[in-house]
Scaffold this motif. Structure first.
Motif, short mmCIF file in Angstrom:
data_model
loop_
_atom_site.label_atom_id
_atom_site.label_comp_id
_atom_site.label_asym_id
_atom_site.label_seq_id
_atom_site.Cartn_x
_atom_site.Cartn_y
_atom_site.Cartn_z
N GLN A 268 0.82 -1.23 0.00
CA GLN A 268 0.00 0.00 0.00
C GLN A 268 0.85 1.27 0.00
O GLN A 268 0.41 2.31 -0.48
N ILE B 178 -13.90 -9.98 4.93
CA ILE B 178 -15.08 -10.19 4.07
C ILE B 178 -16.29 -10.57 4.94
O ILE B 178 -17.43 -10.44 4.54
N PRO C 38 -16.04 0.59 -4.16
CA PRO C 38 -15.99 0.20 -2.74
C PRO C 38 -14.61 -0.32 -2.33
O PRO C 38 -14.27 -0.28 -1.14
N GLY D 264 -11.70 0.71 -3.90
CA GLY D 264 -10.76 1.56 -4.63
C GLY D 264 -11.05 1.52 -6.11
O GLY D 264 -11.87 0.71 -6.59
N GLY E 81 -2.04 0.46 -10.51
CA GLY E 81 -2.53 1.34 -9.45
C GLY E 81 -2.76 0.58 -8.15
O GLY E 81 -2.37 -0.58 -8.01
C1 HEM Z 1 -13.28 -7.25 2.60
C2 HEM Z 1 -13.53 -6.47 1.60
C3 HEM Z 1 -12.47 -5.56 1.09
C4 HEM Z 1 -12.52 -4.21 1.03
C5 HEM Z 1 -13.69 -3.32 1.42
C6 HEM Z 1 -11.25 -3.76 0.49
C7 HEM Z 1 -10.94 -2.45 0.24
C8 HEM Z 1 -9.71 -2.03 -0.23
C9 HEM Z 1 -9.37 -0.66 -0.49
C10 HEM Z 1 -10.30 0.52 -0.33
C11 HEM Z 1 -8.08 -0.64 -0.88
C12 HEM Z 1 -7.23 0.60 -1.15
C13 HEM Z 1 -7.43 1.19 -2.49
C14 HEM Z 1 -6.55 2.40 -2.65
O1 HEM Z 1 -5.72 2.70 -1.79
O2 HEM Z 1 -6.67 3.08 -3.65
C15 HEM Z 1 -7.59 -1.99 -0.87
C16 HEM Z 1 -6.31 -2.34 -1.19
C17 HEM Z 1 -5.83 -3.62 -1.08
N1 HEM Z 1 -6.56 -4.76 -0.80
FE1 HEM Z 1 -8.53 -4.81 -0.38
N2 HEM Z 1 -10.46 -4.85 0.27
C18 HEM Z 1 -11.16 -5.97 0.60
C19 HEM Z 1 -10.76 -7.28 0.44
C20 HEM Z 1 -9.49 -7.66 0.08
C21 HEM Z 1 -9.05 -9.02 -0.05
C22 HEM Z 1 -9.96 -10.23 0.10
C23 HEM Z 1 -7.71 -8.98 -0.32
C24 HEM Z 1 -6.73 -10.10 -0.56
C25 HEM Z 1 -7.04 -11.36 -0.63
C26 HEM Z 1 -7.31 -7.59 -0.38
C27 HEM Z 1 -6.04 -7.14 -0.62
C28 HEM Z 1 -5.71 -5.82 -0.81
C29 HEM Z 1 -4.36 -5.37 -1.11
C30 HEM Z 1 -3.11 -6.23 -1.19
C31 HEM Z 1 -4.44 -3.98 -1.27
C32 HEM Z 1 -3.30 -3.04 -1.60
C33 HEM Z 1 -3.26 -2.78 -3.11
C34 HEM Z 1 -2.22 -1.78 -3.53
O3 HEM Z 1 -1.82 -0.94 -2.72
O4 HEM Z 1 -1.80 -1.85 -4.69
N3 HEM Z 1 -8.42 -6.82 -0.13
N4 HEM Z 1 -8.62 -2.84 -0.48
#
Ligand code: HEM
Length: 412
Positions: free
Chosen positions: A88, A248, A351, A353, A360
């Motif tokens: 991140q 989740i 929701p 991103g 990105g």
């Molecule tokens: C539970 C529901 C989830 C929500 C609401 C959610 C929401 C988000 C949001 C808002 C971001 C940041 C977007 C940004 O900074 O622009 C993000 C990034 C990320 N999420 Fe999720 N997420 C969820 C589930 C997951 C799952 C299931 C995984 C992995 C199995 C995951 C892995 C990641 C990772 C690794 C990032 C960083 C991406 C980056 O910086 O390039 N997320 N998530």
């Protein structure tokens, strides 16, 4: 010719963090409406913050040439929710390389595996149960098992509850202050140490783990300079899979809450696979979860006449954009069929991103989230016999994350 300059409407006062905690998901939209502007300025955690809401604003926010992520998130969020050193907070080539490590696990086969694990674990938990079940609690156990198995983290069956109770404070309490915040930090330290220990053992061959899974791959991943990642960073990244998969459970709770609140829409969802998908998408649009994405201005620029100064903290309102009346008709109605006509823009429904996955910061786990939610809804609509007992489920718009506490009673 230079563009006409506008002043970003600015909320007077020294700091508005307390209002943020009070107004929750409405904080940015309240100000956007008050100033009739999609770009507003406030002060949060003692510093100036620009807040954006809307589709074009999301497009701006995800322009990597304008914003960066390194140390963009407040330190209290890094020490709880995100961890230090993870994807991140990376930019440019380093980010692309690290993100690819995650996206390599988002293949069709891998997504099918996560769906079949979720189905199996729900069955296992609910078979032989004729009790009242609080969906959120049940989902945490199910999803902890799914997360550990899918990532290849070794565990014994009776350890799943301990894992669940260490993982959930990372997202349940990250936005709190006082003892709950400390509990979240403490859980992170414990978990990072535990996973770091596993990484070291994998590297010195003192344990064997499944070589097809993320724990193994992340342990041997090399950075852009060809060096293995610091074991601590591997732990942060493994937690970047485990934590959100367990999170989740918030969406699972909201999905069943939507079934409870909108039985006629549940009937719509029962009709086809596409309708199930529309219902899930509408849950992710309609209910709040992750309030805002955070970045900082790379160097001074002007957009639509507004001046953005280097290093200014900038927030993109995810909930507000998902309820923007310029994008969504009757945004405050729960209407899954609206997704029949949704064109699939990467900037209007955000929701998790917006923008691109690979280049990105859009959520790496968005497909997993949708798939797990869909198989879970399918299971509860088509395979389980239950009723909703009398209950007072629901949440407030400053509960972050929002957990309705919806309960079902299995018919034996
Ligand atoms: C539970 C529901 C989830 C929500 C609401 C959610 C929401 C988000 C949001 C808002 C971001 C940041 C977007 C940004 O900074 O622009 C993000 C990034 C990320 N999420 Fe999720 N997420 C969820 C589930 C997951 C799952 C299931 C995984 C992995 C199995 C995951 C892995 C990641 C990772 C690794 C990032 C960083 C991406 C980056 O910086 O390039 N997320 N998530």
């Amino acid at each position: 010719m230079s563009e006409e300059q506008h002043k970003i409407p600015k909320e007077p006062g020294l700091d508005h963090t307390l209002e943020l905690l009070k107004e929750g998901y409405h904080f940015i939209v309240n100000r956007a409406n008050k100033f009739d502007s999609r770009v507003i300025q406030t002060r949060l955690l003692g510093e100036k913050a620009i807040c954006l809401v809307g589709k074009e604003e999301a497009e701006l926010f995800y322009d990597n040439s304008r914003f960066f992520r390194q140390e963009a998130a407040p330190s209290r969020v890094q020490k709880t929710l995100l961890g230090v050193g993870g994807v991140q907070g990376l930019d440019g080539e380093e980010h692309r390389h690290r993100k690819a490590m995650f996206m390599a696990f988002m293949t069709e086969a891998s997504l099918e595996e996560v769906q079949s694990l979720a189905k199996k674990e729900w069955k296992r938990l609910l078979e032989n149960s004729n009790d009242e079940i609080k969906i959120y609690d049940a989902a945490q156990i199910v999803l902890t098992r799914v997360a550990l198995r899918w990532t290849g983290v070794p565990f014994k069956n009776d350890e799943a509850e301990d894992w669940a109770s260490s993982l959930s404070p990372l997202f349940e309490m990250a936005s709190n202050i006082g003892p709950k915040h400390l509990k979240s930090r403490w859980s992170r330290v414990q978990l990072e140490n535990k996973i770091e220990g596993l990484v070291k053992k994998i590297r010195d061959d003192s344990i064997r783990v499944d070589q097809t899974k993320a724990l193994y791959h992340f342990s041997w991943h090399k950075d852009i300079n060809g060096e293995l990642l610091d074991p601590h960073v591997v732990a942060v990244e493994v937690l970047n899979l485990l934590r959100p998969i367990v999170a989740i459970s918030v969406y699972v709770d909201l999905t069943l809450f939507a079934v409870y609140e909108h039985p006629e829409e549940a009937d719509y969802a029962r009709q086809s696979h596409d309708n199930l998908q529309h219902f899930i998408q509408e849950v992710r649009r309609y209910y709040p979860f992750f309030p805002a994405a955070i970045a900082r201005v790379k160097k001074d620029f002007t957009w639509k006449g507004y001046q953005f100064k280097e290093n200014t903290m900038t927030l993109l309102d995810l909930y507000g954009t998902n309820h923007d009346p310029n994008i969504w008709k009757k945004p405050h109605e729960f209407n899954p069929s609206r997704f029949k006509d949704w064109e699939g823009s990467p900037f209007d429904f955000i929701p998790q991103g917006g923008g691109e996955f690979d280049m990105g910061h859009r959520c790496a786990g968005e497909w997993i989230t949708i798939d797990i939610m869909r198989v879970t809804l399918d299971y509860f609509l088509n395979d389980v016999e239950y009723v909703f007992p009398d209950q007072k489920s629901g949440f407030d718009m400053n509960d972050i994350p929002p957990i309705s506490g919806v309960t079902i009673k299995i018919r034996g």
